[in-house]
Scaffold this motif. Structure first.
Motif, PDB file in Angstrom:
ATOM      1  N   TYR A  12      -7.946  13.213 -15.179  1.00  0.00           N
ATOM      2  CA  TYR A  12      -9.032  14.188 -14.995  1.00  0.00           C
ATOM      3  C   TYR A  12      -9.772  14.436 -16.305  1.00  0.00           C
ATOM      4  CZ  TYR A  12      -7.001  15.199 -10.439  1.00  0.00           C
ATOM      5  OH  TYR A  12      -6.527  15.095  -9.162  1.00  0.00           O
ATOM      6  N   CYS A  44     -16.500  12.659 -10.005  1.00  0.00           N
ATOM      7  CA  CYS A  44     -16.041  14.023 -10.305  1.00  0.00           C
ATOM      8  C   CYS A  44     -16.129  14.914  -9.074  1.00  0.00           C
ATOM      9  CB  CYS A  44     -16.854  14.631 -11.447  1.00  0.00           C
ATOM     10  SG  CYS A  44     -16.474  13.960 -13.061  1.00  0.00           S
ATOM     11  N   PHE A  48     -13.083  16.712  -7.029  1.00  0.00           N
ATOM     12  CA  PHE A  48     -13.101  18.145  -6.762  1.00  0.00           C
ATOM     13  C   PHE A  48     -12.859  18.418  -5.277  1.00  0.00           C
ATOM     14  CE2 PHE A  48     -15.602  21.937  -5.550  1.00  0.00           C
ATOM     15  CZ  PHE A  48     -14.839  22.895  -6.212  1.00  0.00           C
ATOM     16  N   TYR A  51      -9.303  17.771  -4.398  1.00  0.00           N
ATOM     17  CA  TYR A  51      -8.476  18.914  -4.822  1.00  0.00           C
ATOM     18  C   TYR A  51      -8.566  20.036  -3.796  1.00  0.00           C
ATOM     19  CZ  TYR A  51      -7.067  23.101  -7.326  1.00  0.00           C
ATOM     20  OH  TYR A  51      -6.470  24.280  -7.664  1.00  0.00           O
TER      21      TYR A  51
END
Length: 131
Positions: A12, A44, A48, A51
Motif C-alpha cells: 500500500y 488506488c 480502497f 478494503y
C-alpha cells in the motif's frame, strides 16, 4: 505484526508513493506518463473499494464480492498500459503491428468473459492472462 501484514502495508505504501510520484511528474510536464498515472489512480481506488468490501462497509448484492473491482482494474490497466506502449512507439509500422496485437488480445479477453453467466459477479483468472 505478522510478515504478511508487513508485506501488505509495504504494498500500500509503495502504491501510494508511486501514484504521487507519477502524478507530480505529470504536473511538471511528463505527459507520456499520463496513462500509467491513470492506471495507478484506478489501482488506488480499487484497493480502497476492496478494503471497504473486506471490512463489510460495501457489499455487492448483499455479498462480500470484489469481482467487479477486479474487472475494472484489469481492463483499465490493460487499456491504459496499451495506450502508453502505443504512444512511445516511433515508427508507423510498429504502431500498426501494436494495434493488431492489442486488438487480438482485447478480443480474446472479451471472448473469455462472454462465457461467464454473471460476468460482473464472477472472477475469471484467465482474464489477466489474456490481457
Amino acid at each position: 505484526m505478522s510478515f504478511s501484514d508487513f508485506i501488505a502495508d509495504l504494498y500500500y505504501l509503495l502504491l501510494i508513493l508511486t501514484t504521487i510520484v507519477f502524478s507530480v511528474s505529470i504536473v511538471y510536464g511528463a505527459r507520456k506518463f499520463l496513462p500509467i498515472t491513470i492506471c495507478l489512480i484506478i489501482g488506488c481506488l480499487c484497493e480502497f473499494f476492496t478494503y471497504l468490501i473486506r471490512e463489510h462497509h460495501l457489499l455487492i448484492m448483499g455479498e462480500q464480492n470484489n469481482a467487479i473491482v477486479g474487472h475494472v482494474y484489469k481492463w483499465t490497466s490493460f487499456l491504459t498500459f496499451g495506450f502508453f506502449l502505443y504512444s512511445v512507439q516511433k515508427s508507423k509500422a510498429t504502431k500498426r503491428y501494436f494495434v493488431y496485437l492489442f486488438s487480438i488480445c482485447a478480443v480474446i479477453g472479451i471472448f473469455s468473459q462472454s462465457r461467464l453467466k454473471h460476468y460482473w459477479l464472477e472472477n475469471d483468472p484467465w482474464l489477466a492472462f489474456s490481457l
